[in-house]
Design a protein around this motif. Structure first.
Motif, mmCIF file in Angstrom:
data_model
loop_
_atom_site.group_PDB
_atom_site.id
_atom_site.type_symbol
_atom_site.label_atom_id
_atom_site.label_comp_id
_atom_site.label_asym_id
_atom_site.label_seq_id
_atom_site.Cartn_x
_atom_site.Cartn_y
_atom_site.Cartn_z
ATOM 1 N N GLU A 81 0.877 -1.080 0.033
ATOM 2 C CA GLU A 81 0.029 0.184 0.064
ATOM 3 C C GLU A 81 0.734 1.352 0.071
ATOM 4 O O GLU A 81 0.453 2.127 -0.730
ATOM 5 C CB GLU A 81 -0.950 -0.019 1.264
ATOM 6 C CG GLU A 81 -1.883 1.207 1.366
ATOM 7 C CD GLU A 81 -3.239 1.073 0.853
ATOM 8 O OE1 GLU A 81 -3.757 2.164 0.475
ATOM 9 O OE2 GLU A 81 -3.514 -0.098 0.706
ATOM 10 N N HIS A 82 1.939 1.334 0.714
ATOM 11 C CA HIS A 82 2.680 2.329 1.046
ATOM 12 C C HIS A 82 4.191 2.380 0.307
ATOM 13 O O HIS A 82 4.991 3.788 0.281
ATOM 14 C CB HIS A 82 3.254 2.635 2.787
ATOM 15 C CG HIS A 82 1.772 2.601 3.234
ATOM 16 N ND1 HIS A 82 0.930 1.624 3.718
ATOM 17 C CD2 HIS A 82 1.048 3.797 3.839
ATOM 18 C CE1 HIS A 82 -0.080 2.266 4.326
ATOM 19 N NE2 HIS A 82 -0.044 3.610 4.253
ATOM 20 N N HIS A 83 4.461 1.401 -0.228
ATOM 21 C CA HIS A 83 5.825 1.388 -1.019
ATOM 22 C C HIS A 83 6.170 2.631 -1.777
ATOM 23 O O HIS A 83 7.079 3.172 -1.884
ATOM 24 C CB HIS A 83 6.384 0.445 -1.602
ATOM 25 C CG HIS A 83 5.827 -0.056 -3.104
ATOM 26 N ND1 HIS A 83 4.502 -0.592 -3.250
ATOM 27 C CD2 HIS A 83 6.470 0.127 -4.207
ATOM 28 C CE1 HIS A 83 4.133 -0.434 -4.613
ATOM 29 N NE2 HIS A 83 5.328 0.092 -5.211
ATOM 30 N N GLN A 84 5.067 3.175 -2.744
ATOM 31 C CA GLN A 84 5.511 4.364 -3.594
ATOM 32 C C GLN A 84 5.654 5.609 -2.841
ATOM 33 O O GLN A 84 6.340 6.517 -3.455
ATOM 34 C CB GLN A 84 4.084 4.465 -4.747
ATOM 35 C CG GLN A 84 2.863 4.817 -4.001
ATOM 36 C CD GLN A 84 1.873 5.096 -5.161
ATOM 37 O OE1 GLN A 84 1.100 4.067 -5.222
ATOM 38 N NE2 GLN A 84 1.727 6.243 -5.695
ATOM 39 N N HIS A 85 5.286 5.638 -1.572
ATOM 40 C CA HIS A 85 5.501 6.952 -0.924
ATOM 41 C C HIS A 85 7.037 6.918 -0.011
ATOM 42 O O HIS A 85 7.395 7.743 -0.278
ATOM 43 C CB HIS A 85 4.373 7.134 0.217
ATOM 44 C CG HIS A 85 3.067 7.345 -0.266
ATOM 45 N ND1 HIS A 85 2.488 8.391 -1.132
ATOM 46 C CD2 HIS A 85 1.966 6.261 -0.340
ATOM 47 C CE1 HIS A 85 1.214 8.308 -1.342
ATOM 48 N NE2 HIS A 85 1.030 7.051 -0.644
ATOM 49 N N PHE A 86 7.146 5.598 -0.019
ATOM 50 C CA PHE A 86 8.723 5.340 0.600
ATOM 51 C C PHE A 86 9.709 5.596 -0.350
ATOM 52 O O PHE A 86 10.828 6.105 -0.430
ATOM 53 C CB PHE A 86 8.604 4.077 1.261
ATOM 54 C CG PHE A 86 8.302 4.114 2.683
ATOM 55 C CD1 PHE A 86 8.986 3.815 3.689
ATOM 56 C CD2 PHE A 86 6.773 4.122 2.902
ATOM 57 C CE1 PHE A 86 8.518 3.598 4.783
ATOM 58 C CE2 PHE A 86 6.358 4.063 4.150
ATOM 59 C CZ PHE A 86 7.011 3.792 5.352
ATOM 60 N N LEU A 87 9.330 5.247 -1.743
ATOM 61 C CA LEU A 87 10.031 5.206 -2.945
ATOM 62 C C LEU A 87 10.666 6.717 -3.081
ATOM 63 O O LEU A 87 11.662 7.062 -3.485
ATOM 64 C CB LEU A 87 9.465 4.791 -3.975
ATOM 65 C CG LEU A 87 10.371 4.496 -5.431
ATOM 66 C CD1 LEU A 87 11.400 3.728 -5.024
ATOM 67 C CD2 LEU A 87 9.619 4.236 -6.412
ATOM 68 N N ALA A 88 9.676 7.707 -2.687
ATOM 69 C CA ALA A 88 10.052 8.986 -3.102
ATOM 70 C C ALA A 88 11.190 9.447 -2.191
ATOM 71 O O ALA A 88 11.929 10.530 -2.469
ATOM 72 C CB ALA A 88 8.845 9.928 -2.426
ATOM 73 N N HIS A 89 11.639 8.798 -1.008
ATOM 74 C CA HIS A 89 12.773 9.069 -0.121
ATOM 75 C C HIS A 89 14.030 9.149 -1.156
ATOM 76 O O HIS A 89 14.951 9.745 -0.584
ATOM 77 C CB HIS A 89 12.764 8.114 1.172
ATOM 78 C CG HIS A 89 14.016 8.259 1.965
ATOM 79 N ND1 HIS A 89 14.076 9.411 2.489
ATOM 80 C CD2 HIS A 89 15.206 7.403 1.725
ATOM 81 C CE1 HIS A 89 15.501 9.139 3.328
ATOM 82 N NE2 HIS A 89 15.888 8.105 2.674
#
Length: 211
Positions: free
Chosen positions: A132-140
């Motif tokens: 669910e959240h990996h794309q937001h973590f990728l922004a890092h």
């Protein structure tokens, strides 16, 4: 003017001998017997067919072009799964790695929730949260990205969550770097039995999505 033709009047074949069609032409006309028949036959259908459908969707993109990355999305997914397999991760983790970006070209602005919706009933809460959240973590890892959607601090809103560290580790080790020619790429056939076993699990009812 576009010409519209009637469809083939023949019924589509049923999956198995012994299955039966429901006869009413519209959902409004279905009664309890029709819904019960569909429910029972759907269980068999999903157990036998869902994994094959998912693998076909992924495999259909094998020869797709790239819009700039050195490998296309199919190869990225295979590279991620191969890296997880080589790292000794368990079977669920490997399948999550294989399918984490299955929606990257189908649902590009929301591909994390897309994968979570697909796999969520069959995987752990930790795996579902990761998807669910990996794309937001990728922004890092997307330093100097000009689009506001790529806020490199976006993941901080979830710091302290029980699955934060595992998701950050997945993205760092198996996502942001698996986009290069020459990385190991196991054949899709290596992963197919894992995908089949995962989707053969009884699906569970999901809790409400977290913010």
């Amino acid at each position: 003017m576009t010409r519209i033709f009637r469809g083939d009047p023949a019924r589509s074949p049923l999956l198995r001998d012994g299955m039966r069609y429901v006869e009413p032409p519209e959902l409004d006309a279905f009664g309890t017997p029709e819904w019960l028949r569909l429910r029972e036959q759907r269980r068999v259908f999903d157990a036998e067919q869902q994994a094959a459908h998912v693998l076909r969707v992924l495999e259909a993109s094998a020869a797709d072009p790239s819009f700039g990355y050195q490998v296309n999305n199919f190869r990225h997914c295979v590279q991620a799964a191969t890296a997880a397999l080589q790292d000794g991760r368990d079977e669920e983790y490997v399948v999550v790695a294989l399918l984490h970006d299955i929606g990257f070209t189908l649902c590009p602005t929301n591909h994390g929730p897309f994968a979570a919706a697909l796999l969520g009933p069959y995987v752990s809460d930790a795996s579902r949260w990761l998807l669910e959240h990996h794309q937001h973590f990728l922004a890092h890892h997307c330093h100097d990205h000009p689009d506001e959607a790529f806020d490199e601090h976006a993941r901080e809103r979830w710091r302290g969550h029980p699955h934060f560290a595992a998701t950050a580790d997945f993205v760092a080790r198996f996502d942001q770097g698996t986009i290069l020619p020459g990385l190991p790429e196991a054949p899709l056939a290596v992963f197919a039995p894992m995908v089949q076993r995962l989707f053969a699990r009884p699906p569970r009812r999901l809790p409400p999505r977290e913010a």
